[in-house]
Scaffold this motif. Structure first.
Motif, mmCIF file in Angstrom:
data_model
loop_
_atom_site.group_PDB
_atom_site.id
_atom_site.type_symbol
_atom_site.label_atom_id
_atom_site.label_comp_id
_atom_site.label_asym_id
_atom_site.label_seq_id
_atom_site.Cartn_x
_atom_site.Cartn_y
_atom_site.Cartn_z
ATOM 1 N N PHE A 47 0.821 -1.207 0.000
ATOM 2 C CA PHE A 47 0.000 0.000 0.000
ATOM 3 C C PHE A 47 0.858 1.261 0.000
ATOM 4 N N TYR A 77 -6.364 -5.817 -2.203
ATOM 5 C CA TYR A 77 -7.046 -4.655 -2.790
ATOM 6 C C TYR A 77 -8.550 -4.870 -2.852
ATOM 7 N N GLU A 80 -9.918 -4.059 0.594
ATOM 8 C CA GLU A 80 -9.861 -2.621 0.867
ATOM 9 C C GLU A 80 -10.931 -1.870 0.080
#
Length: 214
Positions: A47, A77, A80
């Protein structure tokens, strides 16, 4: 991730070539990513050199749309995105069952009702349903057959966001430079698959290309 969705992916553990396709023609990386190295995919440093803010801003997923994370791996990802955008239907798609098992075992994934883990063998049901397809560090690994399958997921007005290691950039992380593409090489390959690049961005170690149907 609700229990129904958690159980939706194939649990057979089979491997069927690059993201479900045996054709490796077009892949720049000689070998597929080894699930034994999956811990690399959960390194928080990812990240730092590839911030979700930048990736998701370029993805620009419409409200209440479907996003398929193609080659999601352990779901860093995808999780998230689903966490930040509860309005989205996020599908974490991968051809390696061990990756999906690791994704589904994460407490964060279990809590997200808008996240579905799915084996690529079941991806036919997703054909032409995705508003956005996200491919992070995937293009250099997939053959042309898998790339075509990626494009086939898109709705007529959908878009594919390819984010991958940049062969033109010196970097201390990621695959060797001869295993990945430059942005120009990636754009050419994407356009051969029937898309046209509409937006490009250079990140620290990556390029990002947003493409739509030509």
């Amino acid at each position: 991730m609700d229990n129904r969705k958690h159980g939706e992916h194939d649990r057979g553990g089979h491997r069927h070539g690059a993201h479900g396709h045996d054709d490796r023609h077009g892949a720049r990386q000689p070998e597929r990513f080894d699930p034994a190295r999956a811990a690399l995919l959960d390194n928080p440093a990812r990240f730092e050199h590839l911030p979700p803010d930048e990736v998701f801003a370029m993805l620009a997923a419409p409200a209440k749309s479907r996003v398929v994370d193609f080659g999601a791996g352990t779901g860093m990802y995808a999780i998230e995105l689903a966490r930040r955008r509860p309005d989205l239907d996020v599908i974490a798609l991968d051809e390696q069952q061990p990756m999906l098992d690791l994704l589904c075992a994460k407490p964060a994934a279990r809590e997200l009702r808008n996240l579905t883990a799915m084996h690529v063998e079941r991806s036919a049901q997703l054909r032409a349903t995705a508003d956005r397809v996200l491919a992070v560090n995937v293009l250099h690994e997939v053959g042309d057959e898998a790339l075509a399958a990626m494009v086939a997921l898109l709705k007529p007005d959908g878009a594919l966001l390819v984010v991958d290691w940049n062969a033109a950039v010196e970097r201390p992380v990621g695959p060797p430079r001869d295993h990945v593409y430059t942005a120009a090489e990636a754009r050419e390959r994407i356009e051969r698959a029937g898309l046209r690049a509409v937006q490009e961005q250079t990140l620290k170690y990556h390029y990002a290309i947003l493409a739509r149907r030509a």
